[in-house]
Design a protein around this motif. Sequence first.
Motif, PDB file in Angstrom:
ATOM      1  N   MET A 296       0.859  -1.193   0.000  1.00  0.00           N
ATOM      2  CA  MET A 296       0.000   0.000   0.000  1.00  0.00           C
ATOM      3  C   MET A 296       0.891   1.237   0.000  1.00  0.00           C
ATOM      4  N   THR A 297       0.637   2.144  -0.956  1.00  0.00           N
ATOM      5  CA  THR A 297       1.490   3.323  -1.082  1.00  0.00           C
ATOM      6  C   THR A 297       0.659   4.580  -0.962  1.00  0.00           C
ATOM      7  N   PHE A 298       1.045   5.493  -0.103  1.00  0.00           N
ATOM      8  CA  PHE A 298       0.355   6.756   0.045  1.00  0.00           C
ATOM      9  C   PHE A 298       1.034   7.784  -0.849  1.00  0.00           C
ATOM     10  N   THR A 299       0.236   8.630  -1.504  1.00  0.00           N
ATOM     11  CA  THR A 299       0.789   9.619  -2.417  1.00  0.00           C
ATOM     12  C   THR A 299       0.273  10.998  -2.083  1.00  0.00           C
ATOM     13  N   ASN A 300       0.919  12.024  -2.679  1.00  0.00           N
ATOM     14  CA  ASN A 300       0.542  13.393  -2.352  1.00  0.00           C
ATOM     15  C   ASN A 300      -0.547  13.907  -3.288  1.00  0.00           C
ATOM     16  N   PHE A 301      -0.931  15.171  -3.120  1.00  0.00           N
ATOM     17  CA  PHE A 301      -2.025  15.758  -3.863  1.00  0.00           C
ATOM     18  C   PHE A 301      -1.543  16.366  -5.184  1.00  0.00           C
ATOM     19  N   THR A 302      -0.936  15.595  -6.040  1.00  0.00           N
ATOM     20  CA  THR A 302      -0.570  16.055  -7.377  1.00  0.00           C
ATOM     21  C   THR A 302      -1.068  15.017  -8.358  1.00  0.00           C
ATOM     22  N   LYS A 303      -2.158  15.296  -9.021  1.00  0.00           N
ATOM     23  CA  LYS A 303      -2.794  14.294  -9.853  1.00  0.00           C
ATOM     24  C   LYS A 303      -2.138  14.235 -11.223  1.00  0.00           C
ATOM     25  N   PRO A 304      -1.570  13.068 -11.590  1.00  0.00           N
ATOM     26  CA  PRO A 304      -0.992  12.935 -12.920  1.00  0.00           C
ATOM     27  C   PRO A 304      -2.080  12.717 -13.954  1.00  0.00           C
ATOM     28  N   ARG A 305      -1.686  12.774 -15.213  1.00  0.00           N
ATOM     29  CA  ARG A 305      -2.635  12.501 -16.284  1.00  0.00           C
ATOM     30  C   ARG A 305      -3.123  11.072 -16.156  1.00  0.00           C
ATOM     31  N   ASN A 306      -4.427  10.883 -16.286  1.00  0.00           N
ATOM     32  CA  ASN A 306      -5.023   9.567 -16.095  1.00  0.00           C
ATOM     33  C   ASN A 306      -4.469   8.591 -17.119  1.00  0.00           C
ATOM     34  N   ALA A 307      -3.870   7.501 -16.612  1.00  0.00           N
ATOM     35  CA  ALA A 307      -3.173   6.591 -17.506  1.00  0.00           C
ATOM     36  C   ALA A 307      -4.028   5.417 -17.958  1.00  0.00           C
TER      37      ALA A 307
ATOM     38  N   TYR B  11     -10.313  -3.668  10.150  1.00  0.00           N
ATOM     39  CA  TYR B  11     -10.204  -2.459   9.335  1.00  0.00           C
ATOM     40  C   TYR B  11      -8.873  -2.340   8.602  1.00  0.00           C
ATOM     41  N   LEU B  12      -7.852  -3.054   9.051  1.00  0.00           N
ATOM     42  CA  LEU B  12      -6.619  -3.104   8.277  1.00  0.00           C
ATOM     43  C   LEU B  12      -6.806  -3.982   7.037  1.00  0.00           C
ATOM     44  N   LYS B  13      -7.479  -5.118   7.218  1.00  0.00           N
ATOM     45  CA  LYS B  13      -7.788  -5.977   6.073  1.00  0.00           C
ATOM     46  C   LYS B  13      -8.700  -5.252   5.089  1.00  0.00           C
ATOM     47  N   LEU B  14      -9.666  -4.517   5.620  1.00  0.00           N
ATOM     48  CA  LEU B  14     -10.591  -3.786   4.761  1.00  0.00           C
ATOM     49  C   LEU B  14      -9.862  -2.754   3.916  1.00  0.00           C
ATOM     50  N   LEU B  15      -8.951  -2.018   4.556  1.00  0.00           N
ATOM     51  CA  LEU B  15      -8.200  -0.985   3.838  1.00  0.00           C
ATOM     52  C   LEU B  15      -7.359  -1.601   2.726  1.00  0.00           C
ATOM     53  N   CYS B  16      -6.696  -2.704   3.024  1.00  0.00           N
ATOM     54  CA  CYS B  16      -5.881  -3.368   2.007  1.00  0.00           C
ATOM     55  C   CYS B  16      -6.743  -3.936   0.891  1.00  0.00           C
ATOM     56  N   ARG B  17      -7.892  -4.493   1.251  1.00  0.00           N
ATOM     57  CA  ARG B  17      -8.770  -5.097   0.237  1.00  0.00           C
ATOM     58  C   ARG B  17      -9.356  -4.048  -0.698  1.00  0.00           C
ATOM     59  N   LEU B  18      -9.761  -2.920  -0.141  1.00  0.00           N
ATOM     60  CA  LEU B  18     -10.348  -1.873  -0.970  1.00  0.00           C
ATOM     61  C   LEU B  18      -9.294  -1.220  -1.863  1.00  0.00           C
ATOM     62  N   THR B  19      -8.086  -1.066  -1.345  1.00  0.00           N
ATOM     63  CA  THR B  19      -7.016  -0.465  -2.134  1.00  0.00           C
ATOM     64  C   THR B  19      -6.566  -1.407  -3.245  1.00  0.00           C
ATOM     65  N   SER B  20      -6.457  -2.692  -2.926  1.00  0.00           N
ATOM     66  CA  SER B  20      -6.123  -3.734  -3.908  1.00  0.00           C
ATOM     67  C   SER B  20      -4.880  -3.394  -4.727  1.00  0.00           C
ATOM     68  N   GLY B  21      -3.853  -2.876  -4.094  1.00  0.00           N
ATOM     69  CA  GLY B  21      -2.609  -2.596  -4.781  1.00  0.00           C
ATOM     70  C   GLY B  21      -2.549  -1.259  -5.496  1.00  0.00           C
ATOM     71  N   SER B  22      -3.642  -0.519  -5.512  1.00  0.00           N
ATOM     72  CA  SER B  22      -3.653   0.790  -6.163  1.00  0.00           C
ATOM     73  C   SER B  22      -2.983   1.832  -5.278  1.00  0.00           C
ATOM     74  N   ARG B  23      -2.719   2.996  -5.835  1.00  0.00           N
ATOM     75  CA  ARG B  23      -2.119   4.085  -5.061  1.00  0.00           C
ATOM     76  C   ARG B  23      -3.207   4.779  -4.244  1.00  0.00           C
ATOM     77  N   LEU B  24      -3.037   4.804  -2.949  1.00  0.00           N
ATOM     78  CA  LEU B  24      -4.043   5.361  -2.054  1.00  0.00           C
ATOM     79  C   LEU B  24      -3.767   6.833  -1.764  1.00  0.00           C
ATOM     80  N   LEU B  25      -4.745   7.658  -2.051  1.00  0.00           N
ATOM     81  CA  LEU B  25      -4.631   9.080  -1.736  1.00  0.00           C
ATOM     82  C   LEU B  25      -5.046   9.338  -0.292  1.00  0.00           C
ATOM     83  N   ARG B  26      -6.267   8.997   0.056  1.00  0.00           N
ATOM     84  CA  ARG B  26      -6.791   9.155   1.412  1.00  0.00           C
ATOM     85  C   ARG B  26      -7.841   8.082   1.669  1.00  0.00           C
ATOM     86  N   ALA B  27      -7.992   7.691   2.929  1.00  0.00           N
ATOM     87  CA  ALA B  27      -9.058   6.791   3.346  1.00  0.00           C
ATOM     88  C   ALA B  27      -9.803   7.474   4.483  1.00  0.00           C
ATOM     89  N   PHE B  28     -11.049   7.873   4.219  1.00  0.00           N
ATOM     90  CA  PHE B  28     -11.858   8.586   5.208  1.00  0.00           C
ATOM     91  C   PHE B  28     -12.833   7.629   5.880  1.00  0.00           C
TER      92      PHE B  28
END
Length: 236
Positions: free
Chosen positions: A1-12, A79-96
């Motif tokens: 799981m990787t947290f990233t900052n608020f700079t949105k790249p071009r949608n790939a 809730y740790l399993k839930l966070l990992c499952r929902l992220t599913s390897g994607s780059r996570l910006l925020r989890a509210f």
Amino acid sequence: MTFTNFTKPRNAYKPLEQESPSSGKIVLKNPAKIDNYHNREPRTSSSTINGLNRGRVAIFIDGVNLFHAALQLGIEIDYLKLLCRLTSGSRLLRAFFYTIVDVTRPTPTRPRANEKQQGFLFWMRRNGYRVVTKEAQLTDTTKKPNLNVEIAVDMITLAPYYDTAILVSGDGALAYAVEAVTSKGGRVEVVSLRPMTSDSLIDVADYFLDLDSIKQEIQKDSHLGYNYRSLSNSQL
């Protein structure tokens, strides 16, 4: 799981409507062009999510709605399993995580009404979640409040910074916020228990995932109890 900052790249990732149904990826729904759309069940296979380039994701969890869904499923959420499952390897910006805080005055039968809840929320903040709360006096006669406005505002405000929003709620009142995000080019996945999910919410989302299909992946191990400390015993 990787947290990233608020700079949105071009949608790939490739627009979903251009993907072949045989590719194993999700095809963008268009209710206006599908016959008997409301009579068919939404797709609930969770395997397709893992193969999709969802870009940067933001997660919005309606805590009260999820709590009642867990009761219906008869499980306790990890809730740790839930966070990992929902992220599913994607780059996570925020989890509210949005919830109501009980500020009802202590009584002889409830001397510390919300001490356990405060300990749980403290644990959530320390484990990857941004917690948003609303204080309320919860009694048997009062109407239960919600945080739909807060969820909708955050989803729309942060839309320029994420590619995919994951909404964990079945409340149809959030359908307009979902439609607002998708109309700007964002992708929205709704995760909830099917019997508790409004059809209007599923109609405007790009994808729906039934919690029942992933309950084995997100439930707390039966031999482990909650280890959330009360705030009085926590070292801040």
